[in-house]
Write a protein that holds these residues in place. Structure first.
Motif, mmCIF file in Angstrom:
data_model
loop_
_atom_site.group_PDB
_atom_site.id
_atom_site.type_symbol
_atom_site.label_atom_id
_atom_site.label_comp_id
_atom_site.label_asym_id
_atom_site.label_seq_id
_atom_site.Cartn_x
_atom_site.Cartn_y
_atom_site.Cartn_z
ATOM 1 N N THR A 124 45.138 33.685 36.789
ATOM 2 C CA THR A 124 43.708 34.356 37.182
ATOM 3 C C THR A 124 44.085 35.300 37.971
ATOM 4 O O THR A 124 43.358 36.365 38.053
ATOM 5 C CB THR A 124 42.731 33.320 37.573
ATOM 6 N N ALA A 125 44.612 35.145 39.234
ATOM 7 C CA ALA A 125 45.216 36.112 40.019
ATOM 8 C C ALA A 125 45.850 37.275 39.268
ATOM 9 O O ALA A 125 45.542 38.444 40.072
ATOM 10 C CB ALA A 125 45.913 35.546 41.159
ATOM 11 N N GLY A 126 46.741 37.041 38.456
ATOM 12 C CA GLY A 126 47.288 38.049 37.850
ATOM 13 C C GLY A 126 46.233 38.878 36.977
ATOM 14 O O GLY A 126 46.576 40.171 36.801
ATOM 15 N N LEU A 127 45.264 38.329 36.441
ATOM 16 C CA LEU A 127 44.133 39.052 35.698
ATOM 17 C C LEU A 127 43.379 39.900 36.719
ATOM 18 O O LEU A 127 43.146 41.030 36.449
ATOM 19 C CB LEU A 127 43.406 37.966 35.147
ATOM 20 N N VAL A 128 43.183 39.462 38.070
ATOM 21 C CA VAL A 128 42.626 40.437 38.877
ATOM 22 C C VAL A 128 43.593 41.597 39.281
ATOM 23 O O VAL A 128 43.302 42.510 39.341
ATOM 24 C CB VAL A 128 41.968 39.550 40.159
ATOM 25 N N ALA A 129 44.687 41.212 39.507
ATOM 26 C CA ALA A 129 45.536 42.104 39.882
ATOM 27 C C ALA A 129 45.831 43.300 38.884
ATOM 28 O O ALA A 129 45.954 44.513 39.091
ATOM 29 C CB ALA A 129 47.245 41.652 40.194
ATOM 30 N N LEU A 130 45.863 42.828 37.479
ATOM 31 C CA LEU A 130 45.803 43.798 36.357
ATOM 32 C C LEU A 130 44.543 44.764 36.304
ATOM 33 O O LEU A 130 44.524 45.781 36.126
ATOM 34 C CB LEU A 130 46.070 43.034 35.216
ATOM 35 N N ALA A 131 43.559 44.041 36.421
ATOM 36 C CA ALA A 131 42.294 44.893 36.672
ATOM 37 C C ALA A 131 42.418 45.938 37.658
ATOM 38 O O ALA A 131 42.021 47.085 37.448
ATOM 39 C CB ALA A 131 41.251 43.888 36.897
ATOM 40 N N GLU A 132 43.154 45.728 38.841
ATOM 41 C CA GLU A 132 42.912 46.496 39.847
ATOM 42 C C GLU A 132 43.995 47.876 39.498
ATOM 43 O O GLU A 132 43.780 48.929 39.691
ATOM 44 C CB GLU A 132 43.694 45.769 41.158
ATOM 45 N N ALA A 133 45.198 47.267 38.715
ATOM 46 C CA ALA A 133 46.083 48.372 38.655
ATOM 47 C C ALA A 133 45.613 49.275 37.406
ATOM 48 O O ALA A 133 45.769 50.579 37.618
ATOM 49 C CB ALA A 133 47.411 47.745 38.197
ATOM 50 N N HIS A 134 44.894 48.756 36.643
ATOM 51 C CA HIS A 134 44.250 49.633 35.371
ATOM 52 C C HIS A 134 43.288 50.492 36.024
ATOM 53 O O HIS A 134 43.232 51.861 35.611
ATOM 54 C CB HIS A 134 43.826 48.741 34.299
ATOM 55 N N ASP A 160 49.797 19.864 42.640
ATOM 56 C CA ASP A 160 49.933 21.588 41.796
ATOM 57 C C ASP A 160 48.957 22.374 42.995
ATOM 58 O O ASP A 160 47.842 22.652 42.646
ATOM 59 C CB ASP A 160 49.441 21.719 40.644
ATOM 60 N N GLN A 161 49.573 22.484 44.371
ATOM 61 C CA GLN A 161 48.854 23.275 45.322
ATOM 62 C C GLN A 161 49.619 24.474 45.658
ATOM 63 O O GLN A 161 50.814 24.659 45.539
ATOM 64 C CB GLN A 161 48.664 22.450 46.544
ATOM 65 N N TYR A 162 48.728 25.573 46.118
ATOM 66 C CA TYR A 162 49.325 26.710 46.816
ATOM 67 C C TYR A 162 50.396 26.406 47.865
ATOM 68 O O TYR A 162 50.141 25.386 48.625
ATOM 69 C CB TYR A 162 48.223 27.482 47.277
ATOM 70 N N ASP A 163 51.702 27.176 47.648
ATOM 71 C CA ASP A 163 52.780 27.006 48.654
ATOM 72 C C ASP A 163 52.911 28.490 49.265
ATOM 73 O O ASP A 163 53.311 29.263 48.600
ATOM 74 C CB ASP A 163 54.032 26.555 47.681
ATOM 75 N N THR A 218 42.745 30.986 47.285
ATOM 76 C CA THR A 218 41.343 30.649 47.270
ATOM 77 C C THR A 218 40.991 29.750 46.278
ATOM 78 O O THR A 218 40.332 28.809 46.586
ATOM 79 C CB THR A 218 40.505 31.916 47.204
ATOM 80 N N LEU A 219 41.077 30.160 44.986
ATOM 81 C CA LEU A 219 40.960 29.348 43.834
ATOM 82 C C LEU A 219 41.389 28.029 43.733
ATOM 83 O O LEU A 219 40.856 26.990 43.369
ATOM 84 C CB LEU A 219 41.128 30.229 42.640
ATOM 85 N N SER A 220 42.493 27.613 44.539
ATOM 86 C CA SER A 220 43.248 26.303 44.475
ATOM 87 C C SER A 220 42.932 25.574 45.589
ATOM 88 O O SER A 220 43.506 24.511 46.054
ATOM 89 C CB SER A 220 44.843 26.609 44.128
ATOM 90 N N VAL A 264 50.880 42.161 45.644
ATOM 91 C CA VAL A 264 51.349 40.802 45.787
ATOM 92 C C VAL A 264 50.248 40.085 46.935
ATOM 93 O O VAL A 264 50.048 39.054 46.508
ATOM 94 C CB VAL A 264 52.683 40.913 46.531
ATOM 95 N N GLU A 265 49.541 41.031 47.523
ATOM 96 C CA GLU A 265 48.585 40.417 48.329
ATOM 97 C C GLU A 265 47.111 39.773 47.677
ATOM 98 O O GLU A 265 46.698 38.767 47.839
ATOM 99 C CB GLU A 265 48.152 41.348 49.344
ATOM 100 N N THR A 266 46.988 40.427 46.477
ATOM 101 C CA THR A 266 46.005 40.020 45.602
ATOM 102 C C THR A 266 46.350 38.656 44.993
ATOM 103 O O THR A 266 45.671 37.878 45.016
ATOM 104 C CB THR A 266 45.490 41.007 44.326
ATOM 105 N N LEU A 267 47.652 38.637 44.470
ATOM 106 C CA LEU A 267 48.042 37.276 43.939
ATOM 107 C C LEU A 267 48.140 36.265 44.772
ATOM 108 O O LEU A 267 47.556 35.082 44.400
ATOM 109 C CB LEU A 267 49.351 37.719 43.417
ATOM 110 N N LYS A 268 48.500 36.443 46.094
ATOM 111 C CA LYS A 268 48.397 35.367 47.041
ATOM 112 C C LYS A 268 46.846 34.901 47.489
ATOM 113 O O LYS A 268 46.688 33.784 47.225
ATOM 114 C CB LYS A 268 49.225 35.663 48.043
ATOM 115 N N THR A 269 46.189 36.034 47.581
ATOM 116 C CA THR A 269 44.987 35.678 48.106
ATOM 117 C C THR A 269 44.006 34.751 47.000
ATOM 118 O O THR A 269 43.252 33.917 47.178
ATOM 119 C CB THR A 269 44.068 36.978 48.566
#
Length: 546
Positions: A341-351, A493-496, A37-39, A28-33
């Motif tokens: 895109t955050a989900g892509l990074v998180a899945l890369a970490e998991a795999h 459409d901003q981070y909350d 950052t990107l937004s 979840v920390e990856t998803l948030k960070t």
């Protein structure tokens, strides 16, 4: 090709019915960070070929490296995508003459206009206007809105969506309520160009378009990006655009026509195009800039079948600077698609934590989705990993940040055997598969999986449904409608920091389990169902691969 025999495979192995036992937790920390950052304003809305892209690409490479991936393009982290940017300026009002009274449409408020042609200026003078209904040519359905009319050099006015979009259920010449490819605006412009139209203008109506006029205004003004291809798109119409519904009614009334009556007539097979007896004139100048954008590619190489690939994709881009709201002119694109895109990074970490699978797993962050799926289209047409050896995959375009849902929706259900693989995974979470709540919005044709699907690669596109654990379907529907009305393609459409990521994590667990199943079971080659429009190209590719 060996057709996947699903019952034996799915029921005979628990691996297909639940998340793999060694599945690492999604961070979840990856998803948030990554999302935050990107937004952030520092990334200026992540428009392709801008400083915001440079920051985005550098950050994604950094995160892919840290996740444990290897460069995915023959030792490089990126794939160049040749782009041409066209910015319309000095846009004159669209004027229509020859009717009862002249009709003028102002840029941005009444209409938007642009071109795919890479030319310094556009001028259309006194072009006869023809109403072509839904602008569809579908021989297999016995439907041709251009039958008996020559629109070469003329302006065509087109209705959005399919003729049967108001039908309840899935029965009808164009799959009833569900939008087909014929209902999408890229198809309508493409078909108008094939018939020689000088200009093609779609009538905007919020419900069948699936978004309000502010989305059209923000998306279709300012720099417009296309692939930089031989021929400079001179086979396209000179002008493409949209007009407001009220202005369409005004135009038809000036021409002595009943817009409502003709719209109803256009829903019936055998509709004949109607010349309006008026002529359209328009002009604008173009500023042209050619520059490559980049897809970012990381890979976890396989062991025993590394030449076969499972693919995850998400688009990193958004709209950049856009129409200001309350002084804010950055469309940050937090949900769309910093979350994916955050989900892509998180899945890369998991795999990577789980270790290499038998097949290679590639992670593709593509550019220019907002400009018409350009980055994924370019990759699909110039693949790093051959499509015939790409087993299938998952595309992510916006994660669930409203909380856990009791259901999971397969967008464009009924097309591929990936659906059969994912059903027991969803069931193992105690969730159910629900019908798509808004099939008329055509989401299946609006994100990057479609670029792969049309060239034969089965890609799953699905996510949480609207039946939230907290609040039920009413709360889920309200959240979805609020997003479309107030944040979609807007600066809001901003981070909350108050977002609830639990639902996103559950969906990512589904994506992980499906990808790992495909990557570790080399006998699996899911195909399209025999009725799917993409089955033929897949069969041909796989036969060639063998």
């Amino acid at each position: 090709m060996r057709r996947l025999f699903l019952p034996a495979l799915l029921l005979g192995s628990a691996a297909f019915a639940q998340t793999p036992a060694n599945s690492p937790a999604i961070s979840v920390e990856t998803l948030k960070t990554v999302t935050q950052t990107l937004s952030s304003d520092a990334y200026e809305g992540r428009a392709p070929t801008t400083p915001g892209e440079e920051k985005t690409v550098a950050y994604l490479i950094e995160r892919f490296k840290a996740a444990g991936l290897q460069p995915g393009n023959q030792g490089q982290w990126t794939q160049d995508v040749p782009m041409v940017e066209i910015t319309a300026g000095e846009v004159a009002p669209l004027t229509f003459t020859g009717g009862k009274t002249p009709v003028s449409m102002a840029y941005r408020t009444d209409m938007v206009a642009g071109t795919y042609r890479v030319v310094p200026s556009i001028s259309v003078a006194n072009s006869p206007v023809v109403f072509v209904g839904y602008g569809i040519t579908a021989p297999e359905k016995g439907w041709d809105d251009y039958a008996g009319v020559d629109v070469r050099g003329k302006t065509v006015v087109i209705l959005v969506n399919d003729p049967d979009w108001q039908t309840k259920g899935s029965t009808g010449p164009f799959e009833g309520r569900a939008m087909t490819w014929y209902g999408r605006w890229p198809y309508k412009y493409e078909n108008a160009a094939k018939h020689g139209a000088a200009a093609a203008i779609i009538v905007h109506e919020s419900e069948p378009a699936a978004y309000g006029w502010p989305v059209v205004q923000s998306s279709w003004t300012g720099p417009q990006i296309g692939l930089d291809e031989a021929g400079d798109h001179m086979d396209q119409s000179q002008l493409v655009g949209w007009m407001q519904l009220a202005k369409a009614r005004e135009l038809f009334a000036s021409a002595g026509k009943d817009f409502a009556a003709l719209s109803v007539a256009a829903k019936r097979k055998g509709f004949k195009a109607v010349p309006l007896g008026v002529a359209m004139s328009a002009s604008f100048r173009n500023t042209i800039r050619r520059q490559a954008s980049k897809n970012v590619i990381g890979v976890l190489p396989g062991t025993s079948a590394k030449e076969e690939t499972v693919l995850y994709s998400a688009h990193w881009d958004h709209l950049g600077r856009c129409d200001a709201v309350a002084g804010d002119d950055i469309c940050n694109g937090a949900l769309d698609n910093a979350t994916g895109t955050a989900g892509l990074v998180a899945l890369a970490e998991a795999h990577a934590k789980a270790g290499p699978a038998k097949r290679s797993v590639a992670f593709l962050a593509v550019t220019a989705e907002e400009s018409g799926l350009l980055g994924s289209r370019y990759y699909a047409e110039h693949p790093v990993y051959p499509l015939a050896r790409t087993v299938g995959g998952v595309n992510m375009d916006g994660l669930n940040v409203t909380g856990r849902a009791r259901d999971f929706v397969l967008t464009g259900a009924g097309k591929s055997e990936l659906e059969d693989l994912v059903r027991p995974i969803v069931a193992a979470q105690g969730r159910r598969i629900s019908p798509e709540p808004t099939p008329e919005r055509g989401f299946y044709y609006r994100s990057d999986h479609f670029s792969f699907a049309r060239l034969g690669v089965p890609m799953l596109y699905g996510d949480s449904g609207e039946d939230l654990v907290a609040g039920g379907a009413a709360a889920g529907r309200a959240a979805a409608e609020d997003y479309v009305a107030n944040r979609y393609h807007k600066p809001a459409d901003q981070y909350d920091p108050k977002w609830d990521w639990a639902g996103a994590v559950e969906d990512l667990d589904v994506y992980y389990a499906l990808g790992r199943t495909l990557a570790d079971n080399t006998g699996l080659w899911p195909n399209w169902y025999p009725t799917a429009e993409f089955r033929g190209v897949r069969d041909k590719d796989r036969a060639g691969a063998r």
